[in-house]
Scaffold this motif. Sequence first.
Motif, short mmCIF file in Angstrom:
data_model
loop_
_atom_site.label_atom_id
_atom_site.label_comp_id
_atom_site.label_asym_id
_atom_site.label_seq_id
_atom_site.Cartn_x
_atom_site.Cartn_y
_atom_site.Cartn_z
N ASP A 1 0.86 -1.18 0.00
CA ASP A 1 0.00 0.00 0.00
C ASP A 1 0.89 1.23 0.00
N LEU A 2 0.75 2.07 -1.02
CA LEU A 2 1.55 3.28 -1.12
C LEU A 2 0.80 4.46 -0.51
N SER A 3 1.55 5.32 0.14
CA SER A 3 0.95 6.53 0.68
C SER A 3 0.64 7.47 -0.49
N PRO A 4 -0.22 8.46 -0.27
CA PRO A 4 -0.50 9.41 -1.36
C PRO A 4 0.76 10.10 -1.87
N ALA A 5 1.69 10.42 -0.97
CA ALA A 5 2.93 11.07 -1.40
C ALA A 5 3.76 10.13 -2.26
N ALA A 6 3.80 8.84 -1.91
CA ALA A 6 4.55 7.87 -2.70
C ALA A 6 3.91 7.69 -4.08
N ARG A 7 2.58 7.70 -4.13
CA ARG A 7 1.90 7.59 -5.42
C ARG A 7 2.21 8.80 -6.31
N GLN A 8 2.25 9.98 -5.68
CA GLN A 8 2.56 11.20 -6.44
C GLN A 8 3.99 11.14 -6.98
#
Length: 95
Positions: A40-47
């Motif tokens: 599960d990636l954090s929103p910052a990691a997805r960005q």
Amino acid sequence: MKVNSTSSNPLLNGVAGNTRTDSSHSAAPAPAGGSRSDVDLSPAARQLAALNSSEGDIQTARVQQIRDALASGELKIDAGRIADGLLASVRDLLK
């Protein structure tokens, strides 16, 4: 000089020869019956991952417009303006 594997520092206890006996830092057990793992990636990691992808980096239509304008002589390059912009960005970096 002898190096002991025990220490008065509780964070270093159990660390010897690049092995760790503390189970709170151990790798999670592999799932039974397969090698699938979900992350599960954090929103910052997805960005960051989206920024890292090269899709959409180049606007091919805009590049073609600039090529056509250069070829036809409609676009004039102002070297002084480019130099001023480079110097301004260097000044900002040096601050």
